[in-house]
Write a protein that holds these residues in place. Sequence first.
Motif, short mmCIF file in Angstrom:
data_model
loop_
_atom_site.label_atom_id
_atom_site.label_comp_id
_atom_site.label_asym_id
_atom_site.label_seq_id
_atom_site.Cartn_x
_atom_site.Cartn_y
_atom_site.Cartn_z
N THR A 1 62.15 29.79 22.80
CA THR A 1 61.18 29.84 21.69
C THR A 1 60.82 28.46 21.16
O THR A 1 59.95 28.35 20.29
CB THR A 1 61.78 30.67 20.54
OG1 THR A 1 63.11 30.21 20.29
CG2 THR A 1 61.82 32.14 20.89
N ARG A 2 61.46 27.41 21.67
CA ARG A 2 61.24 26.09 21.07
C ARG A 2 59.80 25.61 21.18
O ARG A 2 59.30 24.90 20.29
CB ARG A 2 62.17 25.06 21.70
CG ARG A 2 61.92 24.76 23.16
CD ARG A 2 62.90 23.70 23.67
NE ARG A 2 62.87 23.58 25.13
CZ ARG A 2 63.63 22.74 25.82
NH1 ARG A 2 64.47 21.95 25.18
NH2 ARG A 2 63.56 22.69 27.13
N ASP A 3 59.11 25.98 22.25
CA ASP A 3 57.75 25.47 22.45
C ASP A 3 56.81 25.92 21.34
O ASP A 3 55.94 25.16 20.91
CB ASP A 3 57.21 25.91 23.81
CG ASP A 3 57.91 25.19 24.96
OD1 ASP A 3 58.38 24.06 24.76
OD2 ASP A 3 57.99 25.77 26.06
N LYS A 4 57.01 27.13 20.85
CA LYS A 4 56.20 27.62 19.74
C LYS A 4 56.41 26.75 18.50
O LYS A 4 55.45 26.36 17.83
CB LYS A 4 56.56 29.08 19.42
CG LYS A 4 55.88 29.63 18.18
CD LYS A 4 56.35 31.05 17.86
CE LYS A 4 57.79 31.06 17.36
NZ LYS A 4 58.21 32.41 16.88
N TYR A 5 57.66 26.45 18.22
CA TYR A 5 57.96 25.65 17.03
C TYR A 5 57.53 24.19 17.20
O TYR A 5 57.16 23.54 16.22
CB TYR A 5 59.45 25.75 16.70
CG TYR A 5 59.86 27.13 16.27
CD1 TYR A 5 59.34 27.70 15.10
CD2 TYR A 5 60.74 27.89 17.03
CE1 TYR A 5 59.71 28.98 14.71
CE2 TYR A 5 61.12 29.18 16.64
CZ TYR A 5 60.59 29.71 15.47
OH TYR A 5 60.94 30.98 15.08
N ILE A 6 57.58 23.69 18.42
CA ILE A 6 57.10 22.33 18.67
C ILE A 6 55.60 22.25 18.46
O ILE A 6 55.08 21.28 17.89
CB ILE A 6 57.51 21.85 20.08
CG1 ILE A 6 59.03 21.64 20.14
CG2 ILE A 6 56.76 20.57 20.44
CD1 ILE A 6 59.56 21.31 21.53
N GLU A 7 54.87 23.28 18.89
CA GLU A 7 53.42 23.29 18.65
C GLU A 7 53.11 23.30 17.15
O GLU A 7 52.19 22.63 16.68
CB GLU A 7 52.76 24.49 19.35
CG GLU A 7 52.72 24.36 20.86
CD GLU A 7 52.03 23.09 21.33
OE1 GLU A 7 50.94 22.78 20.82
OE2 GLU A 7 52.60 22.40 22.21
N ASN A 8 53.88 24.07 16.40
CA ASN A 8 53.71 24.08 14.94
C ASN A 8 54.01 22.70 14.36
O ASN A 8 53.33 22.24 13.43
CB ASN A 8 54.63 25.12 14.30
CG ASN A 8 54.17 26.54 14.56
OD1 ASN A 8 53.08 26.78 15.07
ND2 ASN A 8 55.01 27.51 14.21
N LYS B 1 53.63 19.82 15.84
CA LYS B 1 52.48 18.96 16.15
C LYS B 1 51.35 19.19 15.15
O LYS B 1 50.70 18.24 14.69
CB LYS B 1 51.99 19.24 17.58
CG LYS B 1 52.94 18.83 18.67
CD LYS B 1 52.32 19.23 20.01
CE LYS B 1 53.24 18.97 21.17
NZ LYS B 1 52.64 19.41 22.46
N THR B 2 51.11 20.45 14.83
CA THR B 2 50.05 20.76 13.85
C THR B 2 50.38 20.14 12.51
O THR B 2 49.50 19.61 11.82
CB THR B 2 49.90 22.28 13.71
OG1 THR B 2 49.53 22.84 14.98
CG2 THR B 2 48.82 22.64 12.69
N GLY C 1 59.89 25.55 10.59
CA GLY C 1 59.21 25.91 11.83
C GLY C 1 57.80 26.41 11.65
O GLY C 1 57.05 26.51 12.63
N GLU C 2 57.42 26.72 10.41
CA GLU C 2 56.07 27.23 10.16
C GLU C 2 55.11 26.08 9.89
O GLU C 2 55.51 24.95 9.56
CB GLU C 2 56.09 28.19 8.97
CG GLU C 2 56.97 29.43 9.20
CD GLU C 2 56.56 30.22 10.42
OE1 GLU C 2 55.34 30.47 10.57
OE2 GLU C 2 57.44 30.59 11.22
N VAL D 1 63.25 20.23 11.57
CA VAL D 1 63.18 20.65 12.97
C VAL D 1 63.91 21.98 13.11
O VAL D 1 65.07 22.10 12.72
CB VAL D 1 63.81 19.59 13.89
CG1 VAL D 1 63.76 20.05 15.35
CG2 VAL D 1 63.11 18.24 13.72
N HIS D 2 63.24 22.97 13.67
CA HIS D 2 63.83 24.30 13.82
C HIS D 2 65.04 24.27 14.75
O HIS D 2 65.07 23.51 15.73
CB HIS D 2 62.78 25.27 14.36
CG HIS D 2 63.13 26.70 14.17
ND1 HIS D 2 63.98 27.38 15.02
CD2 HIS D 2 62.76 27.61 13.22
CE1 HIS D 2 64.11 28.64 14.61
NE2 HIS D 2 63.38 28.81 13.52
#
Length: 346
Positions: free
Chosen positions: A78-85, A87-88, A38-39, A68-69
């Motif tokens: 909290t999934r949106d935070k991990y999805i943004e990561n 994407k990065t 997730g990071e 995938v977290h």
Amino acid sequence: MKMTFRWYGKDDPVTLEKIRQIPGMTGVVTAIYDIPVGEVWPLERIMALKKTINDAGLEMEVIESVPVHEDIKLGLPTRDKYIENYKTNIRNLAQAGVKCICYNFMPVFDWTRSNLDYKLEDGSSALVYYKSDVDKMNPKSGELSLPGWDTSYGQGGLGHLLDQYKDFTEEDLWNNLQYFLKEIIAVAEEVRVKMAIHPDDPPWSIFGLPRIITTSDNLRRFLSLVDSPYNGLTHCSGSLGATGKNDIPAMIREFGKRIHFAHIRNVKRPEEGSFEEAAHLSKCGDLDMVEILRAYYESGFEGYIRPDHGRMIWGETGKPGYGLYDRALGATYINGIWETLEKLDK
């Protein structure tokens, strides 16, 4: 096709120098293994890994895996935070020249086996899955732990995570997978990285957890969730071939244009619901390697192939399923079949 080999980094006893000596080998499939799920993977770490591989005369065009977290699979707030990561990570890997990312959407557990060093008749050892043994296991007790599993289960540990899936259905998992895909495939299209989901291994529910990347019908449904050439498959003959219900060559012919990464291995099925990993040679298992590779060839496959799990042979020790010798034999066998298909086509 491009022949590749799984490499687990500087601590892998199978070194880049050894991999480079396998005939026809173009690159390695790898990842950054010490960053929590997730990071974000720092770009400088990715570039350093790429340089190490390139300096050894190999390419780094495939990453396996970017995990995938669990919060994404569960659909938690909290999934949106991990999805943004996530994407990065896709963008950072694209900057390093990565062209394909393999991942899976299996809840809690990755690939599952009942024994990592089962002795076969020829004296080698292999990974096996016996239904009767797995049915007796209780993962909450800690009696089952396999290499490659993410064991950072977060606050509350494994028991808490399994409880979160207590009333979780296949449809819940499908919905959360679609949400994830709609977010990441747009980025994959933007940076031209092909996403390739790995099938569930084995392709059926375990410990009461839903699994959905399992059959032709489900692969068809998966590809329709986001109909993009960048939303594709890692087609694993060993995972999908663990059940006699899947016709592997037929699957390849149907989905060939959306298969970006191919895992090739053989399995022997002593009974439905159980399997032993076997040598790549067709007669050693229940899969016809010539027909599988013919299906790829006739489909115009231009993606990446790697010999998947191998037996431990000739006294070798190391990471279960990932020794050098048997996988190198597999790569040579695959290359031999492919060269024959090319010559016969002329």
